[in-house]
Design a protein around this motif. Structure first.
Motif, short mmCIF file in Angstrom:
data_model
loop_
_atom_site.label_atom_id
_atom_site.label_comp_id
_atom_site.label_asym_id
_atom_site.label_seq_id
_atom_site.Cartn_x
_atom_site.Cartn_y
_atom_site.Cartn_z
N VAL A 89 0.87 -1.25 0.07
CA VAL A 89 -0.15 -0.02 0.00
C VAL A 89 0.88 1.29 -0.20
O VAL A 89 1.97 1.10 0.65
N ILE A 90 0.51 2.25 -0.82
CA ILE A 90 1.26 3.49 -0.76
C ILE A 90 0.47 4.50 -0.15
O ILE A 90 -0.81 4.62 -0.42
N HIS A 91 1.02 5.04 1.01
CA HIS A 91 0.20 6.05 1.72
C HIS A 91 0.62 7.47 1.25
O HIS A 91 1.81 7.76 1.34
N VAL A 92 -0.10 8.33 0.90
CA VAL A 92 0.10 9.83 0.57
C VAL A 92 -0.15 10.69 1.92
O VAL A 92 -1.37 10.68 2.29
N LYS A 93 0.73 11.10 2.65
CA LYS A 93 0.34 12.06 3.71
C LYS A 93 0.66 13.32 3.49
O LYS A 93 1.58 13.59 2.81
N CYS A 94 -0.28 14.17 4.05
CA CYS A 94 0.15 15.72 4.11
C CYS A 94 -0.37 16.43 5.25
O CYS A 94 -1.34 16.04 5.97
N ASN A 95 0.37 17.51 5.50
CA ASN A 95 -0.08 18.40 6.54
C ASN A 95 -0.37 19.68 5.90
O ASN A 95 0.18 20.07 4.70
N SER A 96 -1.37 20.38 6.47
CA SER A 96 -1.81 21.60 5.53
C SER A 96 -0.59 22.53 5.36
O SER A 96 -0.79 23.51 4.50
N GLY A 127 -0.46 20.66 -8.69
CA GLY A 127 0.82 19.81 -8.78
C GLY A 127 1.23 19.47 -7.29
O GLY A 127 1.31 20.46 -6.35
N ILE A 128 1.81 18.09 -7.04
CA ILE A 128 2.38 18.15 -5.54
C ILE A 128 3.84 17.46 -5.65
O ILE A 128 3.95 16.66 -6.65
N VAL A 129 4.54 18.05 -4.80
CA VAL A 129 5.84 17.35 -4.87
C VAL A 129 6.00 16.36 -3.62
O VAL A 129 5.47 16.68 -2.45
N LEU A 130 6.15 15.03 -3.95
CA LEU A 130 6.19 14.00 -2.63
C LEU A 130 7.57 13.81 -2.58
O LEU A 130 8.58 13.71 -3.24
N GLN A 131 7.89 13.35 -1.15
CA GLN A 131 9.07 12.80 -0.87
C GLN A 131 8.85 11.67 0.20
O GLN A 131 8.10 11.38 0.99
N GLU A 132 9.75 10.66 -0.10
CA GLU A 132 9.68 9.42 0.87
C GLU A 132 10.97 9.63 1.50
O GLU A 132 12.08 9.65 1.24
N THR A 134 11.64 -3.93 2.27
CA THR A 134 11.19 -5.07 1.29
C THR A 134 10.26 -4.50 0.28
O THR A 134 9.70 -3.47 0.17
N GLU A 135 10.11 -5.22 -0.67
CA GLU A 135 9.43 -5.00 -2.01
C GLU A 135 7.93 -4.57 -1.80
O GLU A 135 7.09 -3.92 -2.34
N ASP A 136 7.53 -5.52 -0.85
CA ASP A 136 6.10 -5.71 -0.50
C ASP A 136 5.73 -4.75 0.95
O ASP A 136 4.64 -4.64 1.24
N ALA A 137 6.73 -4.04 1.35
CA ALA A 137 6.28 -3.34 2.74
C ALA A 137 5.65 -1.98 2.05
O ALA A 137 5.79 -1.31 1.16
N ASP A 138 4.51 -1.44 2.97
CA ASP A 138 3.98 -0.53 2.77
C ASP A 138 5.01 0.99 2.68
O ASP A 138 5.85 0.83 3.20
N ARG A 139 4.59 1.85 2.00
CA ARG A 139 5.37 2.99 1.63
C ARG A 139 4.54 4.33 1.97
O ARG A 139 3.62 4.50 1.83
N ASN A 140 5.48 5.11 2.55
CA ASN A 140 4.79 6.53 2.91
C ASN A 140 5.49 7.63 2.27
O ASN A 140 6.73 7.73 2.31
N GLU A 184 1.98 1.36 -12.09
CA GLU A 184 1.65 0.53 -10.91
C GLU A 184 2.73 0.59 -9.60
O GLU A 184 2.43 0.35 -8.49
N ASN A 185 3.85 0.93 -10.26
CA ASN A 185 4.96 0.96 -9.07
C ASN A 185 5.63 2.27 -9.26
O ASN A 185 5.56 3.19 -9.99
#
Lengths: 132, 310
Positions: free
Chosen positions: A2-9, A70-75, A81-87, B308-309
């Protein structure tokens, strides 16, 4: 996965200057755009011009379609691992992009500019049909 | 003598020269001159300054005065411009800002030089040099100067260049020679205009970038000058490289970029290299790719695809 997109105001309060460069830069991180690039951009009869690493660039300010942002995302933490959730965190937003070509005035033949067509078409194709 | 409308900036002293070079966008080329006119046939000399350095503009100087008035040079004392000190050169330049001799200078900015050498279809340094020379001659022609003889200094083979210039200006006597600045006083004078302008352009350089470097820290601009070397290494950015003062297309700058910056990949401009003529037998074979589900041309053209990725 799962990919979570988080944002604060806060992220939506500032608007950043986004430059689309006509070359691949093998680096991911901060660039001193306001020191080296921004002050050198000139506006003339052929649109915007600037020199990047000695290369002559032609540019155009492209506004995102209305109702789009447009949004700029940062991990901040890379997944182990490949199947770990991402934030992913929204760190900045933008309403326009400065699109640059190398020694070629930007026009509708440029894939990036033409790609904007899809927004209107997608709207027509996928927006819900109203019952009459 | 009337002020000339063909020259954007009239320079009448060392102070004027400094003003004219400071109050401008240093990324642009600039042409300036004394605006002096003569009705008698003139002898013209042309020389360049700053072809070698990795920093600052490359400058073309053109000097002219009526034929038979060579004696004015005895008073100026510029016989061998290369052996003069900077102060002495400035001194002579000041004297050349009189009505006895005319001159015009074009300074080509480092950004202009790099950009032209890094166009999709390259524009060589020799071509840049030639175009500047022809441009300066055309400028004084349009001022109404009656040209009789032209002497040009060159670094490359003189014969070819001389033929080229003769084909553009068949009506003048044209002599292109190596070390013309020590052979002809008029070229020597042109070289002083070029050299003083180049030195002043470097000492009055205004950084467009948000940059705080004192101008003593940039050195002479020659690649082997330790001060210049230190400036290049110390003011280097891994993404942007150098400020616009630097000629990116010069090997010294290019080498630092190649060794120390983040690598950049540009579109390949060699045309037709990737498209081979297909083998005729290929038309009768089954193309394995055809079976794959391919996206509509609309999406291909726009490089749009599903993700997808990340």
């Amino acid at each position: 996965m799962v990919i979570h997109v988080k944002c604060n105001s806060n992220a939506f309060k500032s608007e950043s200057n986004v430059h689309y460069m006509p070359c691949k830069i093998n680096f991911d991180g901060n660039a001193t755009v306001s020191k080296y690039l921004q002050p050198c951009v000139k506006s003339g009869s052929t649109g915007l011009t600037v020199s990047f690493r000695g290369h002559p660039l032609n540019g155009k300010e492209i506004n995102l379609p209305t109702n789009y942002k447009g949004i700029v995302l940062q991990e901040r933490v890379k997944p182990l691992t490949e199947d770990a959730d991402r934030n992913l965190h929204v760190v900045n937003t933008f309403k326009s992009i400065t699109y640059w070509n190398w020694d070629k005035i930007p026009n509708h033949d440029d894939a990036f500019i033409a790609a904007m067509d899809w927004i209107d078409i997608a709207e027509a194709l996928h927006s819900p049909v109203q019952d009459e | 003598m009337d002020i000339n409308e063909n020259i954007e900036h009239i320079v009448k002293s060392n102070v004027d020269l400094e003003k004219c070079l400071t109050n401008r966008d240093s990324k642009d080329n600039i042409t300036f001159g004394s605006g002096v006119k003569f009705s008698d046939p003139c002898i013209v000399g042309i020389d360049e300054a700053g072809r070698g350095p990795v920093l600052g503009p490359m400058v073309y100087g053109l000097c002219y005065y009526p034929l038979g008035k060579e004696s004015i040079f005895n008073d100026l004392g510029c016989a061998d411009s290369k052996t003069l000190t900077d102060e002495k050169r400035k001194d002579i330049f000041q004297k050349m800002c009189s009505d006895d001799v005319g001159w015009i200078v074009e300074a080509l900015s480092p950004t202009f030089i790099s950009n032209n050498m890094l166009l999709r279809s390259k524009y060589s340094l020799n071509q840049i040099a030639q175009d500047s020379t022809v441009g300066l001659l055309n400028k004084i022609i349009s001022m109404g100067i009656n040209i009789a003889e032209v002497y040009v200094d060159t670094v490359g083979p003189p014969e070819k260049y001389q033929d080229k210039l003769k084909s553009i200006f068949p009506e003048f006597k044209i002599v292109v020679a190596k070390k013309a600045d020590s052979l002809y006083p008029v070229v020597s004078a042109a070289s002083i205009c070029a050299k003083v302008s180049r030195d002043t352009a470097l000492t009055t350089w205004v950084f467009t970038e948000d940059f705080e470097v004192s101008l003593e820290e940039i050195g002479s601009g020659y690649p082997n000058d330790p001060v210049t070397k230190k400036f290049l290494k110390g003011n280097f950015d891994k993404i942007f490289g150098f400020p616009q003062l630097v000629r990116f297309s010069w090997s010294t700058a290019d080498k630092i970029l190649e060794d120390e910056s983040f690598c950049t990949e540009w579109e390949d401009v060699e045309e037709g290299a990737s498209e081979k003529t297909p083998n005729i037998l290929g038309f009768f074979k089954k193309d394995p790719r055809k079976k794959e589900h391919t996206k509509h041309e609309f999406f291909k053209k726009r490089k749009l695809m599903n993700t997808e990725n990340l």
